[in-house]
Enzyme design. Structure first.
Site, PDB file in Angstrom:
ATOM      1  N   LYS A 120       0.902  -1.130  -0.068  1.00  0.00           N
ATOM      2  CA  LYS A 120      -0.107   0.170   0.062  1.00  0.00           C
ATOM      3  C   LYS A 120       0.971   1.070  -0.129  1.00  0.00           C
ATOM      4  CE  LYS A 120      -2.635   0.876   3.570  1.00  0.00           C
ATOM      5  NZ  LYS A 120      -2.951   1.996   4.381  1.00  0.00           N
ATOM      6  N   ASP A 138      -6.847   1.339   0.623  1.00  0.00           N
ATOM      7  CA  ASP A 138      -7.004   1.517   1.980  1.00  0.00           C
ATOM      8  C   ASP A 138      -8.461   1.195   2.306  1.00  0.00           C
ATOM      9  OD1 ASP A 138      -8.551   3.686   1.462  1.00  0.00           O
ATOM     10  OD2 ASP A 138      -7.251   4.967   2.551  1.00  0.00           O
TER      11      ASP A 138
END
Ligand code: SF4
Length: 210
Positions: A120, A138
């Site tokens: 991420k 997210d």
């Protein structure tokens, strides 16, 4: 959801926010890297409060290392998990100096080798510092992708890969920010603000809060 509806959704996001970006404050790829590492399980607002002071004192790998563990901990102690984050950042700074000429590397493989940097975080850096059309899924993007039907999936990786496949090319770079902002301020977790949502006629969520 069909491709015409997806295109319309991103056309609307673009119309109201043509140049979306992160709410994290930064002036260089290194500052962004530090801010993103600090932002895990913390709000952007709390990170900005800490980094505004930190970056005045230390905004390069060398200067962060010079703070030492105690100094860095003290500078970021208002942020959750600060002890682990301090340790990871110091190790990352060492690697940046030793292996990358004190620069933030520009490939996913190299980024993911840095302590505290996962898929991420690497996606955020590649997108926001280096302009690549990556999407860092997210909690907000995961929720919006599933609720709306834009790219439903059981895992963040599944959602990321679906988004990359189904979002029209011209929207791919900015999609990351549009979806995060939409999830953060409109399609919020508990009571989504469907009545003021600009895509409420296109969204496939069955329990709209209208
Ligand atoms: S209509 Fe509601 S559920 Fe759908 S995207 Fe908008 S806020 Fe989210």
């Amino acid at each position: 959801m069909n491709s015409t509806i997806r295109r319309e959704i991103f056309t609307r996001f673009q119309a109201v926010n043509p140049h979306p970006t992160t709410e994290l404050e930064y002036d260089s790829p290194f500052e962004l890297l530090v801010a993103v590492v600090l932002s895990a399980q913390a709000t952007d607002k709390s990170v900005n409060l800490a980094t505004r002071k930190l970056f005045l004192k230390a905004n390069t790998p060398e200067k962060i290392l010079a703070l030492g563990e105690a100094g860095l901990r003290d500078a970021i102690k208002s942020i959750g998990l600060y002890k682990t984050k301090a340790k990871n950042l110091l190790a990352t700074c060492t690697l940046l100096i030793e292996d990358h000429g004190s620069k933030v590397p520009q490939t996913r493989e190299q980024l993911e080798k840095l302590p505290g940097v996962g898929r991420k975080t690497a996606n955020v850096i590649l997108n926001t510092a280096f302009g690549e059309p990556t999407i860092a899924v997210d909690t907000h993007i995961f929720r919006v992708a599933n609720r709306t039907g834009i790219a439903p999936g059981k895992t963040v990786l599944e959602v990321e890969l679906k988004l990359l496949k189904c979002i029209p090319r011209e929207f791919r770079h900015d999609a990351h920010h549009w979806l995060i902002l939409h999830g953060r301020y409109v399609c919020v977790a508990r009571k989504p603000k469907c009545a003021i949502c600009i895509i409420n006629d296109l969204c496939e969520y069955k329990d709209k809060n209208l």
